[in-house]
Design a protein around this motif. Structure first.
Motif, short mmCIF file in Angstrom:
data_model
loop_
_atom_site.label_atom_id
_atom_site.label_comp_id
_atom_site.label_asym_id
_atom_site.label_seq_id
_atom_site.Cartn_x
_atom_site.Cartn_y
_atom_site.Cartn_z
N GLY B 39 6.17 -45.46 45.86
CA GLY B 39 5.75 -46.02 44.50
C GLY B 39 5.86 -44.92 43.48
O GLY B 39 5.71 -45.20 42.38
N SER B 43 12.84 -43.14 44.81
CA SER B 43 14.07 -44.11 45.03
C SER B 43 14.51 -44.37 43.67
O SER B 43 15.76 -44.23 43.48
N THR B 44 13.97 -44.58 42.69
CA THR B 44 14.33 -44.76 41.43
C THR B 44 15.31 -43.62 40.67
O THR B 44 16.37 -43.88 40.24
#
Ligand SMILES: Nc1ncnc2c1ncn2[C@@H]1O[C@H](COP(=O)(O)OP(=O)(O)O)[C@@H](O)[C@H]1O
Ligand SMILES: [Mg+2]
Lengths: 317, 385, 278
Positions: B39, B43-44
């Motif tokens: 979170g 990945s972003t």
């Protein structure tokens, strides 16, 4: 010379942000543009063939438009007032409701009954399921023609059977008292297999341990287990089936058009048949549009009910 | 020159800011890990580098060129996904061939049947065939080429996903938790394979993981991410030995670093820890509370007079080669973990009091905000921490 | 002991009840086929005759084919249903993909519109669509039979629901591999959605093969009649009470679907119920 030098430095300076700016804008637009291209055909057709016509039918119901007439005018709610005062319209609405009131419970009871019978054993399940499903997908018009012959007052299979049993023959489609129930019976025959499959899916999803628990709790007979487990567990499915059946029966048209043309003496006049004959036989489009609006209102009402039921089911799940 | 250059990259989804200004340079041929709790935006960030996501602000350069607005496929990067993302309807061969076909064949040459009528299709297909075979050879999966993904094990699928990535020889590889769907044993094995693959291909790898052990074992450099920021970048040793932030210290290393609550006192700003005065001078005002980090392996058993921390042995974890002691220390919320070599604490029983000590240079001090704080030995002007 | 017998007794009763019900349900089909084999003289009989004494099948079926262009009706049915389905897929799939996998401003609004369109029964819009086609001059053409059904809001909804279950990573992998957005629809989404698409296809083809309301309105020329309108017209105009050929024609009209059904019963039942629940 100096001017040229300044010009080149200027152009370099301006070129840099521009080169950055344009791709950024393109990047921002690429996704929405792709979405637009993918959606465009569907949205266009949806507007042209679904949303537009719904708006148009609402608008037309407020006019005295007639196909081929030189002019038309806005008449407010005259078409609706006319419907309100029209005995045939009320007959047709009542007939439709009676048809629904016969077909929905009967096709559900038969569907559930057959589903329970099929589920109560393990052999030939798929075979029976397929047999009872055949009427659902057979072309109803062709089958209506077969039914017509079976219902023939003199040479029909049904009256011949009644006679051989010593019962009086009936004029199934020409007796005003019998015509609508007969049409409804064909409707039940056609629809119950569909309901059966939905009930079968519902029955399969009842966890078997609930039946074991019911037996432990003293529900000895299959009858008491049905009321203790099956019926409550099928609750949401039953509501769902009821509404779907209602929506389908509300659209009754094919059998009426082929077998009775709304007769005898309007005994089988139903909403869609009225709309069809007003709109496409007498070309009183405005009047027919008003009937279409009434029809649409009923179907939407039933659908909203269905959505409510589904939402409720999600709540309990 | 840096292969990848991110400057001030920000990303917001609706109102929440997921990346808060990330700067990152990655050298050609480097294996860099982005590591952080799930979170935190790893990945972003990877998807922005890939072009699958547009950043809200900031820029990305690859090989010196700004790539904003350039399609993912045109960035010449390959990506390996956590779920492998294999085309379920295609065989392994065709899965690996897709990126080649999309590049080497024209739209007409990709149409079913019609393609064979277009000149050049056959020779291009021959080239593709040879390249796919070569990759299959490299990854040892020649006999899998005609299977569908559903007929493969998790490890085999992972291999196919890697194969699809390397077949077109991209400028860089982006790997998003490629091992986290594998079982523990295979995961450890695949770490080695991926590291070897990196050495063989000599390409740039950007590897996203939430598993610090993966990052530590494979990378040239580690970038630790928290809450949308990269808070430290360095070699695995750097990040382990010299964490600049309490969160980094706590995230890297297993078992976790011990954090003891201490405070600075007196004019010389000495450190007080569990009732002991530690002879160092902290570069922080007196009276402040200090989080003191000590790695479990830096803890030593001591005689009672040399003790700096004492506590009761609550639990012993025997891991074979080493043993972990859980020691409850008065005034500390979490037990202190001590890591000893095999057989190091055989004579101590659960419930007994034990005394611990550590070297001053093994202390890592953090202020209330979690920032690293310097310290000096009280007399010898030696920098610790 | 007693329970075992109880079960087998119940098992027997179950079969008896189900077979009786099945016989009643199948009666219209059986009677239709039997009648199509009978000569006129055996049709108008005051007794039940389950099998003709004199087989008149060839005569009845030849007559049916002679007096009505049945093959033409069947061909029209095939052309219309297959074209409708292909266009529905061509138009619905890209939209479904956009609604499932792309983020863009207004997506929720578009989806709400799709949901509303599902609710619209086709009969309710028949009048304006008829007038529109009248003004466009395309009544009484194949286009009139096909165009109103090229857009299937339900198809968009159904495929969108299915596409939602396709992992985002697969779409991203395709983008990395260089497949364009429209390419993703056909090369990635379509193959993975084949089961749902088959169900929808069966639903669509059955529904439009059997549709009577719209073809009745939209076309006048016999060459364009679909099977239901064709057989109804044959009954009204030609056969009247000549039940032999009429039943032969009806049998021919329902045969394609029934045969297809018997070949793939499970798929049909799944397709029609799963999609018919709208
Ligand atoms: N498409 C999206 N829309 C909204 N929020 C998103 C989206 N993608 C990611 N996020 C949010 O961004 C944050 C970072 O996500 P991600 O980069 O996937 O984290 P990581 O890979 O480090 O686990 C998460 O809080 C996640 O919920
Ligand atoms: Mg992630």
């Amino acid at each position: 010379m100096a001017d040229v030098a300044i010009a080149t430095t200027l152009s370099q300076e301006t070129a840099e942000p521009a080169r950055r700016g344009r791709p950024r804008l393109l990047a921002k637009l690429r996704r929405p543009l792709a979405a637009l291209t993918l959606l465009l055909p569907a949205m266009t057709l949806m507007t042209l063939l679904l949303i537009g016509p719904v708006v148009a039918v609402l608008a037309m119901s407020l006019t005295d438009y007639q196909l081929g007439a030189p002019s038309w005018s806005f008449v407010g709610f005259d078409n609706y007032l006319e419907l309100y005062g029209d005995r045939v319209f009320w007959t047709s609405l009542l007939n439709t409701l009676v048809y629904v009131a016969i077909v929905v419970p009967a096709s559900m009871a038969l569907g559930l009954g057959i589903a329970l019978l099929i589920e109560s054993g393990t052999s030939l399940r798929a075979f029976y399921r397929s047999i009872f499903f055949i009427p659902v997908m057979a072309t109803l018009i062709a089958m209506a023609i077969s039914w017509e012959y079976m219902l023939h007052p003199q040479f029909g299979l049904i009256n011949l059977t009644l006679k051989s049993l010593g019962l009086p023959a009936q004029a199934w489609l020409t007796n005003p008292e019998l015509a609508l129930p007969t049409i409804a019976a064909i409707g039940v025959w056609q629809l119950f297999g569909f309901n059966m499959v939905l009930f079968l899916a519902g029955l399969v999803s009842i966890p078997p341990h609930l039946y074991e628990a019911a037996v432990m709790d003293g529900a000895r007979s299959a009858w008491s287990r049905f009321w203790l487990v099956t019926w409550p567990m099928l609750g949401p499915v039953t509501m769902f089936v009821a509404i779907i059946s209602a929506i389908r029966s509300f659209q009754v048209f094919d059998t009426v058009h082929v077998l009775t043309k709304g007769g005898p003496s309007k005994a089988t006049e139903v909403l869609l048949y009225s709309m069809y004959s007003e709109g496409f036989e007498f070309f009183r489009s405005g009047h027919a549009a008003a009937i279409a609006v009434v029809f649409l209102a009923f179907v939407l009402l039933l659908t909203i009910l269905k959505v409510r039921v589904i939402e409720k089911k999600v709540h309990y799940a | 020159m840096a292969m990848f250059e991110l400057t001030g990259v920000r990303k917001s989804f609706e109102r929440t800011e997921v990346l808060k200004g990330v700067d990152l340079d990655i050298a050609d041929g480097e294996f860099i890990s982005l590591v952080g709790p799930s979170g935190c935006g790893k990945s972003t960030l990877l998807r922005i580098i890939a072009g699958l996501e547009d950043q809200t602000d900031g820029s990305v350069r690859i090989g010196g060129d700004v790539v904003d607005g350039i399609r993912p496929a045109d960035r010449n990067l390959a990506m390996v996904f956590q779920s492998y993302a294999l085309y379920p309807h295609l065989t392994v061969f065709n899965n690996i061939a897709v990126p080649l076909r999309m590049r080497r064949l024209s739209a007409l040459q990709r149409l079913p049947l019609v393609r064979w009528l277009v000149p050049g299709t056959r020779s291009a297909e021959c080239g593709i065939h040879a390249d796919v075979e070569k990759v299959a050879e490299l990854l040892g999966m020649r006999d899998l080429l005609h299977r569908k993904p559903a007929q493969l094990s998790g490890g085999q699928r992972q291999r196919v996903a890697v194969g699809r990535a390397i077949v077109r020889e991209p400028r860089g590889f982006l790997l998003d938790e490629p091992l986290s769907n594998l079982d523990a044993k295979l995961r450890v094995h695949m770490r080695t394979e991926i590291a070897q693959l990196h050495r063989r291909l000599a390409a740039t790898f950007i590897y996203v993981t939430h598993d610090q052990a993966e990052a530590m074992t494979m990378s040239d450099r580690i970038a630790v991410m928290m809450d949308g920021n990269i808070i430290q970048i360095g070699s695995p040793d750097d990040v382990y030995d010299d964490p600049q932030d309490l969160r980094v210290a706590e995230f890297i290393g297993s078992p976790k670093i011990n954090i003891l609550e201490g405070a600075t006192v007196g004019e010389d700003r000495a450190l007080v820890l569990a009732g002991h005065r530690i002879p160092i001078s902290v570069s922080e005002q007196a009276g402040r509370s200090i989080s003191v980090g000590i790695r479990p392996e830096a803890m030593r058993l001591a005689s009672s007079e040399g003790a700096l921390v004492s506590g009761r042995l609550a639990h012993k974890e025997n891991l074979g080669a080493e043993v972990l002691l859980h020691v409850d220390v008065d005034g500390q919320s979490a037990p202190v973990i001590v890591r000893l070599d095999h057989g190091g604490a055989r004579s101590i029983r659960i419930g007994e009091m034990i005394d611990l000590t550590f070297a001053m240079e093994d202390l890592r001090l953090f202020d209330k905000a979690g920032r690293r704080v310097g310290a000096k030995a009280a007399q010898k002007e030696l920098a610790y921490g | 002991m007693s329970t075992a017998r109880g079960i087998s007794l119940w098992g027997l009763l179950r079969h008896v009840l189900l077979l009786i019900a099945a016989a009643i349900v199948l009666l219209p089909f059986v009677w239709m086929i039997v009648t199509s084999l009978k000569p006129q003289s055996e049709i108008f009989l005051s007794e039940i005759r389950w099998w003709p004494e004199r087989l008149h099948a060839v005569e009845n079926y030849t007559k049916a084919f002679d007096r009505a262009p049945l093959m033409r009706f069947l061909l029209n049915g095939a052309i219309v249903t297959v074209t409708i389905f292909m266009l529905q897929v061509l138009i619905a799939l890209p939209a479904a993909y956009a609604l499932a996998k792309l983020r863009f401003w207004g997506r929720e609004a578009v989806f709400a519109l799709v949901l509303f369109c599902i609710l619209i029964p086709p009969q309710a819009t028949a009048i304006p669509v008829f007038l529109l086609f009248h003004h466009l001059g395309i009544l009484d053409t194949y286009a009139a039979l096909i165009v109103p059904f090229t857009i299937s809001a339900f198809g968009i909804f159904l495929m969108r629901q299915f596409f939602m279950t396709v992992p985002d990573d697969l779409v991203d992998a395709a983008r990395m591999d260089g497949i364009s957005e429209i390419g993703i629809v056909w090369r990635v989404m379509l193959p993975t959605a084949l089961p749902a698409l088959t169900a929808f296809g069966i639903f669509s083809i059955v529904a439009h093969w059997n549709d009577y309301f719209w073809p009745l309105i939209a076309v006048n020329s016999k060459e364009l009649f679909t099977p239901p309108v064709g057989v109804a017209t044959f009954r009204n105009e030609e056969a009247g009470t000549d039940y032999g050929p009429l039943m032969a024609a009806a049998t021919i009209i329902i045969a394609p679907l029934i045969i297809a059904f018997l070949l793939a019963q499970r798929r049909f039942i799944e397709g029609i119920t799963f999609t018919g629940m709208k």
